[in-house]
Design an enzyme around this catalytic site. Structure first.
Site, PDB file in Angstrom:
ATOM      1  N   GLY A   1      11.900 105.540 -16.497  1.00 38.19           N
ATOM      2  CA  GLY A   1      12.505 105.207 -15.073  1.00 38.19           C
ATOM      3  C   GLY A   1      14.058 105.289 -15.287  1.00 38.19           C
ATOM      4  CB  CYS A   2      16.840 106.116 -12.891  1.00 37.46           C
ATOM      5  SG  CYS A   2      16.277 105.017 -11.635  1.00 37.46           S
ATOM      6  CG  PHE A   3      18.065 100.829 -12.931  1.00 34.26           C
ATOM      7  CD1 PHE A   3      19.636 100.723 -12.881  1.00 34.26           C
ATOM      8  CD2 PHE A   3      17.666 101.018 -11.710  1.00 34.26           C
ATOM      9  CE1 PHE A   3      20.451 100.802 -11.935  1.00 34.26           C
ATOM     10  CE2 PHE A   3      18.468 100.945 -10.451  1.00 34.26           C
ATOM     11  CZ  PHE A   3      19.634 100.987 -10.804  1.00 34.26           C
TER      12      PHE A   3
END
Ligand SMILES: NC(=O)c1ccc[n+]([C@@H]2O[C@H](COP(=O)([O-])OP(=O)(O)OC[C@H]3O[C@@H](n4cnc5c(N)ncnc54)[C@H](OP(=O)(O)O)[C@@H]3O)[C@@H](O)[C@H]2O)c1
Length: 348
Positions: free
Chosen positions: A150-152
């Site tokens: 995921g991005c975070f």
């Protein structure tokens, strides 16, 4: 040339993936899949691709498993639940898979609680390699199934793992404050995502049950061997691209300095083309990473409160999704990890 299928090509992440792959020197985009967009020309679904979209037509995602298709690698930019439904047939047919959804990032037991479904294929889940190239490059090269992070979690894990490995911070004390632009919510327009609702609005969402929380904890534990506890509160900000994460942790001792934290990051990523470590706690900036596969990192000590602050900024559609997926693809194919990927961002 490696033949690549992009499923979910009509979405934001899939569109970015297709854009990168159409410019990749060693890859041929052989199939683009969608749901509502099936039957439409790719150049109509993504007009920004222009002539590069060629004659590609969006097909139903599941047509990729039709007999006599020749696909070496399938990249799944699908909603959670959809990718774990499609991946097993591809993998069983010998197609290697990069999953950009969250369906192969956690342990099977975690899916009912965090994703709301029972994982349909725990056997493949166990074989999935978590795809942060800077930490797991060797395992990614030989993987049949890569779980694109995921991005975070990408930013947070890259920022914290070197500090934890060096014993500079307490991994049980992490508080992560995240900011994201609206492309993180996908292409489908809702009132929530309308200009009238989102403009001038800055608000938290998804806490305390955001799906990226267990992903960060598990990824940090896998990379460091240390149990990690994260309190994570993301916020939506009126921007299109970019995520920034400020991570607060207790310092492991009162002599740990900003120089120690920065050195740990710089040493860890000295040979990494997509990690830009900033000196002396200089603040990372999402604006500088837009359109590139770069993540900016920095850290500083606050001896007055006994805390360390580590900050990451990246483009959620690039290093946070499609760019990192292409970086993983490059490693799987034995190519230079930078093939087809921009190191320089857009500015302004
Ligand atoms: N956006 C980001 O910043 C980001 C970052 C990291 C990871 N991701 C992950 O990447 C995946 C795609 O996200 P996105 O933001 O690109 O979403 P999106 O813009 O909404 O695109 C979703 C894609 O999946 C297709 N689709 C929708 N419902 C489907 C279903 N039931 N079965 C099969 N296909 C379906 C859509 O097709 P049609 O449009 O043709 O209906 C579209 O191609 C998600 O799992 C997301 O968590 C996104």
């Amino acid at each position: 040339m490696t033949s690549v299928a992009v499923l979910g090509a009509s979405g934001f992440t899939g569109g970015e993936l297709v854009r990168l792959l159409l410019g990749h020197p060693d890859v041929e985009v052989a199939f683009v899949g969608g749901e509502r967009a099936a039957g439409s020309a790719l150049r109509e679904v993504h007009p920004h691709l222009g002539a590069a979209a060629g004659a590609l037509v969006v097909e139903p995602n599941d047509a990729v498993t039709a007999p006599r298709r020749t696909t070496d690698v399938a990249m799944l930019a699908l909603p959670s639940g959809a990718s774990s439904a499609l991946a097993p047939a591809l993998l069983d047919a010998g197609v290697r898979v990069v999953d950009l959804a969250g369906d192969h990032r956690l342990s099977a037991e975690a899916y009912p609680e965090w994703y709301g479904f029972v994982h349909p294929e725990p056997a493949w889940l166990e074989k999935a390699v978590y795809g942060i190239p800077e930490l797991h490059g060797g395992a990614i090269a030989g993987a049949d199934l890569v779980a694109n992070p995921g991005c975070f979690p990408t930013g947070v894990v890259l920022a914290l793992v070197p500090l934890i490995r060096a014993g500079l911070v307490d991994p049980a004390s992490a508080v992560v404050d995240g900011k994201t632009g609206w492309s993180g919510a996908g292409r489908l327009a809702t009132e929530e995502a309308s200009f009238a609702r989102a403009e001038e609005s800055l608000r938290p969402y998804g806490a305390p049950g955001h799906r990226h929380t267990p992903e960060m904890e598990l990824a940090i534990e896998r990379a460091t061997g240390d149990a990690c506890a994260v309190t994570f509160v993301p916020h939506l900000v009126p921007a299109t691209r970019g995520v920034a994460a400020s991570c607060y942790l207790s310092l492991a001792g009162d002599r740990v300095s900003t120089g120690d934290l920065t050195d740990a990051l710089a040493r860890a990523y000295a040979g990494s083309p997509f990690v830009r470590v900033l000196a002396d706690g200089e603040p990372p900036d999402t604006k500088r990473t837009r359109g590139s596969n770069v993540v900016e990192l920095s850290a500083f000590a606050d001896p007055r409160t006994g805390r360390a602050v580590a900050i990451a900024a990246l483009d959620n559609l690039m290093k946070g999704a499609a760019g990192q997926a292409v970086q993983n693809l490059n490693l799987m194919l034995g190519l230079d990890e930078t093939a087809g990927l921009p190191v320089a961002g857009w500015y302004p």
